[in-house]
Write a protein that holds these residues in place. Structure first.
Motif, mmCIF file in Angstrom:
data_model
loop_
_atom_site.group_PDB
_atom_site.id
_atom_site.type_symbol
_atom_site.label_atom_id
_atom_site.label_comp_id
_atom_site.label_asym_id
_atom_site.label_seq_id
_atom_site.Cartn_x
_atom_site.Cartn_y
_atom_site.Cartn_z
ATOM 1 N N ALA A 23 70.322 33.607 46.724
ATOM 2 C CA ALA A 23 70.741 33.282 45.361
ATOM 3 C C ALA A 23 72.045 32.494 45.340
ATOM 4 O O ALA A 23 72.273 31.674 44.439
ATOM 5 N N ALA A 24 72.918 32.724 46.335
ATOM 6 C CA ALA A 24 74.233 32.083 46.347
ATOM 7 C C ALA A 24 74.239 30.739 47.067
ATOM 8 O O ALA A 24 75.245 30.022 47.007
ATOM 9 N N CYS A 25 73.129 30.401 47.736
ATOM 10 C CA CYS A 25 73.094 29.166 48.533
ATOM 11 C C CYS A 25 71.912 28.296 48.113
ATOM 12 O O CYS A 25 70.968 28.087 48.896
ATOM 13 N N PRO A 26 71.941 27.774 46.891
ATOM 14 C CA PRO A 26 70.846 26.910 46.424
ATOM 15 C C PRO A 26 70.894 25.553 47.115
ATOM 16 O O PRO A 26 71.864 25.220 47.806
ATOM 17 N N ASP A 27 69.863 24.782 46.926
ATOM 18 C CA ASP A 27 69.851 23.424 47.469
ATOM 19 C C ASP A 27 71.087 22.671 46.987
ATOM 20 O O ASP A 27 71.442 22.722 45.809
ATOM 21 N N GLY A 28 71.737 21.981 47.912
ATOM 22 C CA GLY A 28 72.936 21.227 47.578
ATOM 23 C C GLY A 28 74.229 21.970 47.844
ATOM 24 O O GLY A 28 75.314 21.372 47.821
ATOM 25 N N HIS A 29 74.131 23.265 48.104
ATOM 26 C CA HIS A 29 75.337 24.044 48.436
ATOM 27 C C HIS A 29 75.858 23.608 49.802
ATOM 28 O O HIS A 29 75.089 23.342 50.724
ATOM 29 N N TRP A 30 77.180 23.506 49.939
ATOM 30 C CA TRP A 30 77.752 23.110 51.226
ATOM 31 C C TRP A 30 79.119 23.739 51.428
ATOM 32 O O TRP A 30 79.776 24.153 50.480
ATOM 33 N N LEU A 31 79.526 23.820 52.698
ATOM 34 C CA LEU A 31 80.835 24.341 53.077
ATOM 35 C C LEU A 31 81.444 23.421 54.129
ATOM 36 O O LEU A 31 80.755 22.982 55.053
ATOM 37 N N LEU A 32 82.744 23.157 53.990
ATOM 38 C CA LEU A 32 83.490 22.411 55.001
ATOM 39 C C LEU A 32 84.284 23.428 55.810
ATOM 40 O O LEU A 32 85.087 24.185 55.256
ATOM 41 N N VAL A 33 84.034 23.453 57.116
ATOM 42 C CA VAL A 33 84.575 24.494 57.986
ATOM 43 C C VAL A 33 85.520 23.875 59.022
ATOM 44 O O VAL A 33 85.167 22.905 59.692
ATOM 45 N N ARG A 34 86.705 24.473 59.142
ATOM 46 C CA ARG A 34 87.685 24.028 60.147
ATOM 47 C C ARG A 34 87.696 25.030 61.302
ATOM 48 O O ARG A 34 87.759 26.236 61.098
ATOM 49 N N THR A 35 87.632 24.507 62.521
ATOM 50 C CA THR A 35 87.693 25.344 63.719
ATOM 51 C C THR A 35 88.905 24.937 64.543
ATOM 52 O O THR A 35 89.072 23.752 64.863
ATOM 53 N N GLU A 36 89.750 25.907 64.851
ATOM 54 C CA GLU A 36 90.955 25.644 65.636
ATOM 55 C C GLU A 36 90.889 26.384 66.964
ATOM 56 O O GLU A 36 90.681 27.593 67.005
ATOM 57 N N ARG A 37 91.023 25.620 68.031
ATOM 58 C CA ARG A 37 91.172 26.177 69.371
ATOM 59 C C ARG A 37 92.486 25.650 69.934
ATOM 60 O O ARG A 37 93.107 24.768 69.333
ATOM 61 N N VAL A 38 92.912 26.170 71.052
ATOM 62 C CA VAL A 38 94.184 25.728 71.630
ATOM 63 C C VAL A 38 94.136 24.225 71.861
ATOM 64 O O VAL A 38 93.302 23.718 72.610
ATOM 65 N N GLY A 39 95.022 23.502 71.157
ATOM 66 C CA GLY A 39 95.115 22.052 71.343
ATOM 67 C C GLY A 39 94.002 21.261 70.706
ATOM 68 O O GLY A 39 93.889 20.055 70.953
ATOM 69 N N GLU A 40 93.183 21.872 69.861
ATOM 70 C CA GLU A 40 92.040 21.159 69.291
ATOM 71 C C GLU A 40 91.691 21.690 67.912
ATOM 72 O O GLU A 40 91.612 22.900 67.705
ATOM 73 N N THR A 41 91.496 20.778 66.965
ATOM 74 C CA THR A 41 91.030 21.133 65.624
ATOM 75 C C THR A 41 89.841 20.257 65.280
ATOM 76 O O THR A 41 89.884 19.036 65.455
ATOM 77 N N SER A 42 88.774 20.861 64.816
ATOM 78 C CA SER A 42 87.579 20.103 64.455
ATOM 79 C C SER A 42 87.068 20.573 63.100
ATOM 80 O O SER A 42 87.413 21.665 62.617
ATOM 81 N N PHE A 43 86.240 19.735 62.459
ATOM 82 C CA PHE A 43 85.677 20.051 61.150
ATOM 83 C C PHE A 43 84.173 19.839 61.176
ATOM 84 O O PHE A 43 83.667 18.957 61.875
ATOM 85 N N GLN A 44 83.493 20.654 60.400
ATOM 86 C CA GLN A 44 82.045 20.565 60.299
ATOM 87 C C GLN A 44 81.614 20.904 58.880
ATOM 88 O O GLN A 44 82.138 21.830 58.275
ATOM 89 N N ARG A 45 80.668 20.130 58.386
ATOM 90 C CA ARG A 45 80.119 20.417 57.050
ATOM 91 C C ARG A 45 78.723 21.008 57.225
ATOM 92 O O ARG A 45 77.869 20.428 57.897
ATOM 93 N N SER A 46 78.524 22.185 56.626
ATOM 94 C CA SER A 46 77.242 22.871 56.685
ATOM 95 C C SER A 46 76.616 22.865 55.300
ATOM 96 O O SER A 46 77.289 23.173 54.308
ATOM 97 N N GLY A 47 75.349 22.508 55.226
ATOM 98 C CA GLY A 47 74.680 22.410 53.938
ATOM 99 C C GLY A 47 73.347 23.120 53.905
ATOM 100 O O GLY A 47 72.803 23.526 54.936
#
Length: 197
Positions: A23-47
């Motif tokens: 119910a909370a994740c209908p079509d078109g729902h998305w999240l931008l996620v930041r991942t931090e590791r030592v010396g590295e930051t990355s981003f990913q969008r999940s839909g």
């Protein structure tokens, strides 16, 4: 299992049921996620797209900090129950508490799951207003956090936020308390069973 939050005898209650996630994740729902590791930051969008009663197609793409894609979109299919099962942690190793945290998109009331493991402990924060993946996750050397949410689900949250704040807080606490109570009862029962054995 009579409780839809519990997926197995040795598992702690999940924060959300499969139906609540759907119910909370209908079509078109998305999240931008930041991942931090030592010396590295990355981003990913999940839909989420092409959802139905059984499951949904998930999209994942590497992005920059603004959410602009920098890689190819990857797609996979998952059932709502499989998504629920991602938060089914061992009962004996899990404790659950309520906590309000500040995120990039505002403060949220969360269920915090502390999970002990052989390689160390991990902590997951599940926002009560956003059933689905944890909005924050910490484990050894890795910090993951949702920094933006979009789509119809967020619009519904904004509409609810315009209502009575006291009522919303009371409703969120009412939804959160059973999960905390269930985890406490399960841990107590587990300890009692261990003493009897």
């Amino acid at each position: 299992m009579s409780d839809p939050h519990v997926l197995g005898d040795e598992l702690a209650p999940t924060p959300f049921t499969a139906g609540e996630i759907a119910a909370a994740c209908p079509d078109g729902h998305w999240l931008l996620v930041r991942t931090e590791r030592v010396g590295e930051t990355s981003f990913q969008r999940s839909g989420f797209e092409q959802g139905d009663a059984e499951g949904v197609h998930l999209t994942n793409v590497t992005t920059d900090a603004s959410g602009t894609p920098t890689g190819e979109v990857r797609r996979s299919r998952a059932t709502w129950r499989e998504l629920q099962a991602h938060a089914a942690f061992p009962r004996a190793a899990t404790s659950v508490a309520q906590e309000r945290i500040r995120l990039a998109f505002g403060e949220r009331d969360c269920l915090r799951y502390d999970v002990a493991g052989a390689a160390g402990s991990s902590t997951f924060w599940f926002a009560i207003e956003h059933p689905g993946m944890p909005v924050r996750y910490r484990t050894a050397g890795v910090a993951v956090e949702v920094v933006a949410i979009g789509g119809a689900a967020l619009r519904r949250y904004a509409e609810r936020s315009c209502g009575d704040g006291t009522r919303r807080l009371r409703e969120r606490r009412a939804r959160a308390t059973p999960a905390c109570d269930r985890a406490d009862r399960d841990r107590s029962a587990g300890r009692a069973g261990a003493r009897e054995r």
